[in-house]
Design an enzyme around this catalytic site. Structure first.
Site, PDB file in Angstrom:
ATOM      1  CB  SER A  87     -34.989  -7.409   6.484  1.00 55.54           C
ATOM      2  OG  SER A  87     -34.781  -6.544   5.390  1.00 55.54           O
ATOM      3  CE1 TYR A 115     -29.738  -8.003   6.832  1.00 55.57           C
ATOM      4  CE2 TYR A 115     -31.302  -7.279   5.158  1.00 55.57           C
ATOM      5  CZ  TYR A 115     -30.880  -7.311   6.476  1.00 55.57           C
ATOM      6  OH  TYR A 115     -31.612  -6.645   7.435  1.00 55.57           O
ATOM      7  CE  LYS A 145     -31.763  -9.705   9.552  1.00 55.41           C
ATOM      8  NZ  LYS A 145     -31.686  -9.622  11.032  1.00 55.41           N
TER       9      LYS A 145
HETATM   10  N1  UFG Z   1     -29.427   5.436  -2.426  1.00 61.75           N
HETATM   11  C1  UFG Z   1     -28.816   6.341  -3.260  1.00 61.75           C
HETATM   12  N2  UFG Z   1     -27.602   6.823  -2.890  1.00 61.75           N
HETATM   13  C2  UFG Z   1     -26.978   6.460  -1.724  1.00 61.75           C
HETATM   14  C3  UFG Z   1     -27.622   5.531  -0.881  1.00 61.75           C
HETATM   15  C4  UFG Z   1     -28.850   5.038  -1.267  1.00 61.75           C
HETATM   16  O1  UFG Z   1     -29.340   6.702  -4.314  1.00 61.75           O
HETATM   17  O2  UFG Z   1     -25.857   6.918  -1.471  1.00 61.75           O
HETATM   18  C5  UFG Z   1     -30.751   4.923  -2.811  1.00 61.75           C
HETATM   19  C6  UFG Z   1     -30.758   3.417  -3.035  1.00 61.75           C
HETATM   20  O3  UFG Z   1     -30.353   3.100  -4.333  1.00 61.75           O
HETATM   21  C7  UFG Z   1     -32.208   3.076  -2.734  1.00 61.75           C
HETATM   22  C8  UFG Z   1     -32.612   4.102  -1.670  1.00 61.75           C
HETATM   23  O4  UFG Z   1     -31.650   5.142  -1.750  1.00 61.75           O
HETATM   24  O5  UFG Z   1     -32.980   3.300  -3.854  1.00 61.75           O
HETATM   25  C9  UFG Z   1     -32.568   3.536  -0.271  1.00 61.75           C
HETATM   26  O6  UFG Z   1     -31.328   2.877  -0.097  1.00 61.75           O
HETATM   27  P1  UFG Z   1     -30.763   2.471   1.321  1.00 61.75           P
HETATM   28  O7  UFG Z   1     -29.385   1.927   1.111  1.00 61.75           O
HETATM   29  O8  UFG Z   1     -30.939   3.591   2.274  1.00 61.75           O
HETATM   30  O9  UFG Z   1     -31.735   1.323   1.815  1.00 61.75           O
HETATM   31  P2  UFG Z   1     -32.205  -0.005   1.047  1.00 61.75           P
HETATM   32  O10 UFG Z   1     -33.577   0.273   0.541  1.00 61.75           O
HETATM   33  O11 UFG Z   1     -31.217  -0.518   0.093  1.00 61.75           O
HETATM   34  O12 UFG Z   1     -32.143  -1.046   2.249  1.00 61.75           O
HETATM   35  C10 UFG Z   1     -33.204  -1.276   3.076  1.00 61.75           C
HETATM   36  C11 UFG Z   1     -32.725  -1.857   4.379  1.00 61.75           C
HETATM   37  C12 UFG Z   1     -32.117  -3.189   4.146  1.00 61.75           C
HETATM   38  C13 UFG Z   1     -33.104  -4.067   3.410  1.00 61.75           C
HETATM   39  C14 UFG Z   1     -33.575  -3.403   2.138  1.00 61.75           C
HETATM   40  C15 UFG Z   1     -34.649  -4.199   1.469  1.00 61.75           C
HETATM   41  O13 UFG Z   1     -31.779  -0.998   4.969  1.00 61.75           O
HETATM   42  O14 UFG Z   1     -31.786  -3.770   5.400  1.00 61.75           O
HETATM   43  O15 UFG Z   1     -34.105  -2.141   2.437  1.00 61.75           O
HETATM   44  O16 UFG Z   1     -34.775  -3.783   0.150  1.00 61.75           O
HETATM   45  F1  UFG Z   1     -32.518  -5.221   3.081  1.00 61.75           F
END
Ligand code: UFG
Length: 357
Positions: free
Chosen positions: A119, A143, A147
């Site tokens: 990841s 997490y 990994k």
């Molecule tokens: N976000 C929102 N509202 C929501 C959901 C997400 O504003 O309801 C924002 C988050 O704050 C972030 C972006 O959308 O800025 C993307 O968020 P996600 O939860 O879709 O994904 P992440 O970037 O947090 O997670 C991904 C992978 C993980 C990994 C991570 C590494 O899914 O497995 O990137 O940073 F660990």
């Protein structure tokens, strides 16, 4: 060349897309899944499906032996970042110790090709973007550590087995490709497979649920970041392109490729606001968007340097378009998922699991 491939977590979101492509390419696939978050309907009918855990060494060794397994693609793992902060031992047990147990079984049974779902979380908050594979690794949650530790174990096993290898050219022995996924999203182009995880937290899934009336709206976790519109930027990759990268990695290892760690993204990002606008436009639904506070552990921007993956693998993304990602995710949310969930009839898989266990 058709191979016997064990796919752990092959009933899950990315695993099932990959299992389908493997079967289509002519490989013989065995899926091992404990159904923590996977679904029987997601596994291709021509794959053998075994219910069980990667940490069950005896079961895994039996599978590897009985199916003459030549390669393992290891998806099975927990993926919810906030949960990993609250319950780290769950992540270290399942993701790290479970992976070690699987690797040990591979060593004992002579399986020498291993592809691992890593990841972008291993980078934490990178100082330089897009992030290269040799950037410092500094996870900011368990997490990501779970990994990264698995990557370290793979590296050390590959080094030790290379020394064991009788081959004079230094090739051969246990080799792996760790794919560092960026933000995986979307659903199959034909609408028959997609993400069915309950209580999903990922942005595109959440936005599509809102567009389909399954939730009241979407909260943006912070609009005061140092980005053009103040919201976080991510590198979204279509799930079928990501699945295809696993097949390319398998071909690479089969052709005696050496161990590699590769970023898997498109190399450019979109902001949260851009994603929400895209889903609103595609769905035609003006769902509610609320500005909220920052979510702990979110890097402001995370994009992949994809130079290395294009140098090493024969991989050409086919859906490098945010509109395609959002359109397929929305179609799945609206139509595809409910059709699949209604499929309750036992399939041929039940028979294959009875035969093998
Ligand atoms: N976000 C929102 N509202 C929501 C959901 C997400 O504003 O309801 C924002 C988050 O704050 C972030 C972006 O959308 O800025 C993307 O968020 P996600 O939860 O879709 O994904 P992440 O970037 O947090 O997670 C991904 C992978 C993980 C990994 C991570 C590494 O899914 O497995 O990137 O940073 F660990």
């Amino acid at each position: 060349m058709a191979l016997n491939v064990l796919v752990t977590g092959g009933a899950g979101y990315i695993g099932s897309h990959t299992a389908r492509q493997l079967v289509t390419a002519g490989h013989r696939v065995v899926v091992l899944d404990n159904f923590y978050s996977g679904h029987r309907w997601a596994v291709p009918n021509s794959a053998s499906l075994i219910e069980g855990d990667v940490a069950n060494g005896e079961l895994v060794k039996r599978l590897l032996r009985d199916h003459k397994t030549q390669a393992v693609i290891h998806f099975a793992g927990h993926i919810v970042v906030p949960e990993s902060v609250e319950n780290p031992q769950k992540y270290y047990l399942n993701n790290t110790a479970g992976s070690l147990s699987l690797m040990q079984a591979c060593m004992e049974m002579g399986v020498d090709k291993f592809i691992f779902s890593s990841s972008a979380a291993v980078y934490g908050t990178p100082e330089v973007l897009p992030a290269r594979e040799d950037a410092p690794t500094a996870p900011i949650n368990p997490y990501g550590w779970s990994k990264l530790m698995t990557e370290w174990m793979l590296r050390d096993l590959a080094t030790s087995r290379k020394l064991d290898s009788a081959r004079s050219d230094g090739q051969g022995g246990f080799r792996y490709v760790a794919l560092r996924y960026f933000n995986v999203a979307g659903a199959s182009i034909d609408g028959s497979l997609g993400q069915a995880t309950p209580e999903a937290t990922h942005l595109i899934k959440v936005a599509c649920e809102a567009a389909c009336g399954k939730r009241d709206g979407v909260t943006v976790f912070g609009d005061d970041y140092d980005t053009a519109d103040g919201t976080c930027i991510r590198d979204y990759i279509h799930v079928e392109d990501l699945a295809r990268a696993h097949l390319a990695a398998l071909d690479y290892l089969t052709a005696d490729g050496k161990s590699e760690i590769l970023n898997c993204g498109y190399g450019h990002g979109f902001s949260v606001s851009e994603v929400l606008n895209q889903v609103r436009q595609i769905s035609g639904v003006d769902f509610a968007v609320t500005m909220g506070s920052r979510r702990a552990g979110d890097p402001p921007a995370l994009t992949a340097d994809v130079t290395r993956i294009h140098e090493v693998l024969d991989w050409t993304p086919q859906h490098q378009d945010l509109a395609v990602i959002c359109r397929t995710a929305h179609a799945w949310e609206k139509e595809g998922m409910s059709k699949r969930s209604e499929t309750t009839a036992p399939s041929a898989h039940w028979l294959s699991s009875l035969l093998v266990i």
